[in-house]
Enzyme design. Structure first.
Site, PDB file in Angstrom:
ATOM      1  N   LYS A 203       0.842  -1.194   0.000  1.00 41.16           N
ATOM      2  CA  LYS A 203       0.000   0.000   0.000  1.00 41.16           C
ATOM      3  C   LYS A 203       0.883   1.252   0.000  1.00 41.16           C
ATOM      4  O   LYS A 203       0.654   2.187  -0.733  1.00 41.16           O
ATOM      5  CB  LYS A 203      -0.900  -0.032   1.238  1.00 41.16           C
ATOM      6  CG  LYS A 203      -2.005   0.979   1.238  1.00 41.16           C
ATOM      7  CD  LYS A 203      -2.917   0.808   2.440  1.00 41.16           C
ATOM      8  CE  LYS A 203      -3.800   2.038   2.581  1.00 41.16           C
ATOM      9  NZ  LYS A 203      -4.596   1.998   3.799  1.00 41.16           N
ATOM     10  N   GLU A 209      10.564  -5.027   4.063  1.00 39.54           N
ATOM     11  CA  GLU A 209      10.614  -6.424   3.622  1.00 39.54           C
ATOM     12  C   GLU A 209      10.232  -6.535   2.137  1.00 39.54           C
ATOM     13  O   GLU A 209      10.909  -7.203   1.351  1.00 39.54           O
ATOM     14  CB  GLU A 209       9.641  -7.283   4.453  1.00 39.54           C
ATOM     15  CG  GLU A 209       9.988  -7.369   5.933  1.00 39.54           C
ATOM     16  CD  GLU A 209       9.306  -6.283   6.753  1.00 39.54           C
ATOM     17  OE1 GLU A 209       8.866  -5.259   6.171  1.00 39.54           O
ATOM     18  OE2 GLU A 209       9.237  -6.437   7.978  1.00 39.54           O
ATOM     19  N   GLY A 264      -4.865  -2.016   5.136  1.00 39.20           N
ATOM     20  CA  GLY A 264      -4.112  -3.116   4.539  1.00 39.20           C
ATOM     21  C   GLY A 264      -4.696  -4.472   4.871  1.00 39.20           C
ATOM     22  O   GLY A 264      -4.905  -5.308   4.000  1.00 39.20           O
ATOM     23  N   ARG A 265      -5.078  -4.674   6.149  1.00 41.32           N
ATOM     24  CA  ARG A 265      -5.572  -5.990   6.560  1.00 41.32           C
ATOM     25  C   ARG A 265      -7.012  -6.230   6.134  1.00 41.32           C
ATOM     26  O   ARG A 265      -7.602  -7.258   6.420  1.00 41.32           O
ATOM     27  CB  ARG A 265      -5.402  -6.156   8.062  1.00 41.32           C
ATOM     28  CG  ARG A 265      -6.012  -5.047   8.880  1.00 41.32           C
ATOM     29  CD  ARG A 265      -5.565  -5.131  10.332  1.00 41.32           C
ATOM     30  NE  ARG A 265      -6.011  -3.964  11.093  1.00 41.32           N
ATOM     31  CZ  ARG A 265      -5.326  -2.831  11.165  1.00 41.32           C
ATOM     32  NH1 ARG A 265      -4.164  -2.715  10.519  1.00 41.32           N
ATOM     33  NH2 ARG A 265      -5.778  -1.799  11.869  1.00 41.32           N
ATOM     34  N   GLU A 350      -4.019  -6.764  15.086  1.00 40.12           N
ATOM     35  CA  GLU A 350      -3.523  -5.456  14.627  1.00 40.12           C
ATOM     36  C   GLU A 350      -4.655  -4.425  14.658  1.00 40.12           C
ATOM     37  O   GLU A 350      -4.419  -3.231  14.796  1.00 40.12           O
ATOM     38  CB  GLU A 350      -2.935  -5.540  13.220  1.00 40.12           C
ATOM     39  CG  GLU A 350      -2.183  -4.284  12.807  1.00 40.12           C
ATOM     40  CD  GLU A 350      -1.334  -4.485  11.562  1.00 40.12           C
ATOM     41  OE1 GLU A 350      -1.849  -4.233  10.449  1.00 40.12           O
ATOM     42  OE2 GLU A 350      -0.167  -4.897  11.695  1.00 40.12           O
ATOM     43  N   HIS A 381      -3.394 -33.161  18.093  1.00 42.33           N
ATOM     44  CA  HIS A 381      -2.134 -33.873  18.356  1.00 42.33           C
ATOM     45  C   HIS A 381      -1.040 -32.901  18.722  1.00 42.33           C
ATOM     46  O   HIS A 381       0.147 -33.225  18.634  1.00 42.33           O
ATOM     47  CB  HIS A 381      -1.749 -34.698  17.122  1.00 42.33           C
ATOM     48  CG  HIS A 381      -2.810 -35.651  16.706  1.00 42.33           C
ATOM     49  ND1 HIS A 381      -2.904 -36.937  17.200  1.00 42.33           N
ATOM     50  CD2 HIS A 381      -3.894 -35.487  15.903  1.00 42.33           C
ATOM     51  CE1 HIS A 381      -3.967 -37.532  16.689  1.00 42.33           C
ATOM     52  NE2 HIS A 381      -4.583 -36.671  15.893  1.00 42.33           N
ATOM     53  N   LYS A 503       9.870  -0.396  13.462  1.00 41.01           N
ATOM     54  CA  LYS A 503      10.409  -0.109  12.126  1.00 41.01           C
ATOM     55  C   LYS A 503      11.507   0.951  12.230  1.00 41.01           C
ATOM     56  O   LYS A 503      12.566   0.848  11.623  1.00 41.01           O
ATOM     57  CB  LYS A 503       9.302   0.411  11.212  1.00 41.01           C
ATOM     58  CG  LYS A 503       8.322  -0.632  10.703  1.00 41.01           C
ATOM     59  CD  LYS A 503       7.311   0.026   9.758  1.00 41.01           C
ATOM     60  CE  LYS A 503       6.266  -0.951   9.267  1.00 41.01           C
ATOM     61  NZ  LYS A 503       5.238  -0.322   8.396  1.00 41.01           N
TER      62      LYS A 503
HETATM   63  O1  F6P Z   1       1.957  -4.520   9.846  1.00 45.00           O
HETATM   64  C1  F6P Z   1       2.013  -3.170   9.582  1.00 45.00           C
HETATM   65  C2  F6P Z   1       1.517  -2.925   8.186  1.00 45.00           C
HETATM   66  O2  F6P Z   1       1.446  -1.559   7.940  1.00 45.00           O
HETATM   67  C3  F6P Z   1       0.170  -3.581   7.941  1.00 45.00           C
HETATM   68  O3  F6P Z   1      -0.896  -2.833   8.429  1.00 45.00           O
HETATM   69  C4  F6P Z   1       0.201  -3.713   6.447  1.00 45.00           C
HETATM   70  O4  F6P Z   1      -0.765  -4.642   5.976  1.00 45.00           O
HETATM   71  C5  F6P Z   1       1.634  -4.213   6.243  1.00 45.00           C
HETATM   72  O5  F6P Z   1       2.396  -3.514   7.231  1.00 45.00           O
HETATM   73  C6  F6P Z   1       2.184  -3.994   4.862  1.00 45.00           C
HETATM   74  O6  F6P Z   1       2.087  -2.638   4.534  1.00 45.00           O
HETATM   75  P1  F6P Z   1       2.218  -2.241   2.960  1.00 45.00           P
HETATM   76  O7  F6P Z   1       1.053  -2.886   2.258  1.00 45.00           O
HETATM   77  O8  F6P Z   1       2.155  -0.734   2.957  1.00 45.00           O
HETATM   78  O9  F6P Z   1       3.516  -2.780   2.473  1.00 45.00           O
END
Ligand code: F6P
Length: 540
Positions: A203, A209, A264-265, A350, A381, A503
């Site tokens: 987003k 990452e 995002g979620r 979250e 199990h 972060k």
């Molecule tokens: O976990 C923090 C967060 O901002 C989430 O809310 C989001 O889904 C994820 O990192 C990835 O963010 P982006 O889609 O901006 O890479």
């Protein structure tokens, strides 16, 4: 709960004192369970799903008071504000319109934009699925790699895995999320660059990452012989920040848009779900949206007393804020729903793992419980021992899919039998007297070890068949459950400031790991020692 104690709260507290020690097995004995039975009274349908709430520690009075609490806490007001596109995420000044992504009403907020982006996604997905879209050597795409994390990974991964039985046999989907290079490396070993499409989903398009993995994959394509000029054939971007996507090197026409009015979620229904649409096709993706929309209508229209997301949320409040449970288990008796628990972890924890109320005051009551889970029967199990005989009560959501999505005979009845038997055993338990009989006259000392307290609450969610539609409804039900609980806890479920500090510090520590020298006084003694050890190891 909100500082101004709502009348329902004190009534619920008094009610809790009254029934806290009642045992479910007594409520289910035929003499105490005349028609209409608990099962009949507490099993509801809505949005294409059914839920058996009867094995919860609730009475009719409990539900009446929980619904009263929902009303007093303004659940309906928060719900209607969300659907209307009001600023329900005040700390970021945003709406939360994931419902608009699946709305059928042309007058729904942003409907034209949503429909246009879905059409772009469908046209692109059809080209990839048909083989019309080719790579730098003219070969069709056979491998799709979704590069994203959190909401840009968990939702699409969960849905693609769940709907594998509906997926194109010509395309294999992969998901890379962790900055640990092993995640990317294990995928690169399995795919052919000439036949691979990377979907970079972020987003913000700044997430460490995702950008690290995207650059790694870009380098891999180049090293494999893909000319820079042909990278556009192998990369598309999904983001609310198109400028950053183009800066990365993805052609503007290959950027699919997300919007800041979707969290995002909550975004798998948007272009974030492009990997889903490529895997199962636009028609099934439309069914996924339709299922969610059906649950939206149910959430909007059903009276609170018969409203699945409301009852799921309020029963969760009953355990969290009155019984004091610290976690709750999601146990899908469906291997296809393998990733549902990890998806719900982000959605619930979250969203509602917060301490600041909407007015900025700090809560003096619990908010989100720890969500965890694994598919059944595997959990039996691994951790069901604790659920049955440990001193800790863990409320459980079982998800039972009544018909298999595979052709193998002799499996499904065993799966369902275990799901139903577990909830029965957790409810019934085994008394000491019964345990003595099982232990037998020669081993009376075994009896306490064979006893089960029972009275362990469970909900069984019933899905007739795992289709795109029923999955959409199931996911939307949990999205709305989260809103119900946030309303009662008086918190904002749509921001996530708690992920920011880590972060920021991560960038500082990373610089210290790779700098020529490090100021030993910069961090606490533990972090400094950890950095020292890692620097030594990385030098080796
Ligand atoms: O976990 C923090 C967060 O901002 C989430 O809310 C989001 O889904 C994820 O990192 C990835 O963010 P982006 O889609 O901006 O890479």
């Amino acid at each position: 709960m909100p500082s101004n104690p709502l009348p329902a709260l004190s009534a619920l507290q008094a009610h809790y004192e009254q029934i806290r020690d009642a045992h479910l097995r007594d409520w289910f004995t035929p003499a105490n369970d005349p028609a209409p039975t608990r099962a009949e009274r507490f099993t509801l349908s809505g949005g294409g799903l059914a839920a058996d709430f009867s094995k919860n520690r609730i009475t009719d009075e409990t539900l009446r008071l929980l619904v009263q609490l929902a009303r007093e806490a303004g659940v309906e007001k928060r719900r209607d504000a969300m659907f209307a596109g009001e600023i329900v995420n005040p700390t970021e000044g945003r709406a939360a319109l994931h419902t608009a992504l699946r709305a059928t009403d042309p007058k729904a907020p942003f409907n034209a934009q949503v429909k246009a982006e879905l059409a772009r996604m469908a046209a692109f997905s059809d080209r990839v699925r048909s083989g019309a879209w080719t790579g730098y050597t003219g070969k069709r795409i056979r491998y799709v790699v979704n590069i994203g994390i959190g909401g840009s990974d968990l939702g699409p991964k969960m849905v693609v895995h769940a709907l594998h039985h509906l997926a194109s046999p010509d395309i294999k989907s992969f998901f890379v999320s962790n900055v640990d290079g092993a995640d990317m490396y294990r995928v690169l070993e399995q795919i052919d660059p000439e036949e691979t499409l990377a979907i970079v989903v972020s987003k913000t398009f700044t997430t460490l990452e995702t950008m690290t993995n995207a650059h790694s994959m870009r380098d891999w394509f180049i090293r494999s012989g893909c000319p820079e000029s042909a990278l556009a054939k192998h990369f598309v971007g999904v983001s609310a920040n198109p400028a950053e996507v183009v800066k990365f090197g993805i052609a503007r026409e290959n950027v699919f848009e997300m919007w800041d009015w979707v969290g995002g979620r909550y975004s798998l229904w948007s272009a974030c779900g492009l990997s889903i649409m490529i895997s199962v096709g636009p028609a099934h993706f439309a069914e996924l949206l339709a299922g969610a929309n059906e649950m939206d209508q149910h959430f909007r229209d059903a009276p609170l007393e018969r409203n699945l997301p409301v009852l799921l949320g309020m029963i969760g409040i009953w355990y969290r804020n009155f019984f004091g449970s610290q976690s709750y288990l999601v146990a899908p008796y469906s291997e296809a729903l393998h990733f549902l628990p990890s998806y719900l972890q982000q959605l619930e924890m979250e969203s509602n793992g917060k301490s600041a109320r909407l007015d900025g005051a700090i809560v003096d009551y619990p908010t989100a419980a720890v969500t965890w889970g694994e598919p059944g029967t595997n959990g039996q199990h691994a951790f069901f021992q604790m659920l049955h005989q440990g001193p800790t009560i863990v409320p459980i959501d079982f998800v039972a899919v009544l018909t298999p999505e595979h052709p193998l005979a002799g499996h499904h009845s065993k799966l369902l039998a275990n799901c139903f038997a577990q909830s029965e055993a957790l409810m019934l338990g085994r008394t000491l007297e019964e345990a003595k009989k099982v232990a037998g006259p020669d081993k009376p000392e075994l009896a306490p070890h064979l006893m089960f307290p029972g009275n362990r609450p469970t909900t069984t969610l019933l899905v007739d068949a795992l289709t795109a539609r029923s999955l959409g409804a199931l996911i939307a039900m949990y999205e709305h459950k989260v809103l119900v609980q946030a309303s009662v806890w008086d918190i904002n479920p749509f921001d996530q400031w708690g992920v920011e500090l880590g972060k920021i510090l991560g960038k500082v520590v990373e610089a210290d790991l790779t700098a020529a020298s490090v100021d030993e006084k910069k961090h606490d003694s533990s972090t400094s020692a950890l950095i020292r050890r890692a620097r030594a190891a990385l030098k080796r």
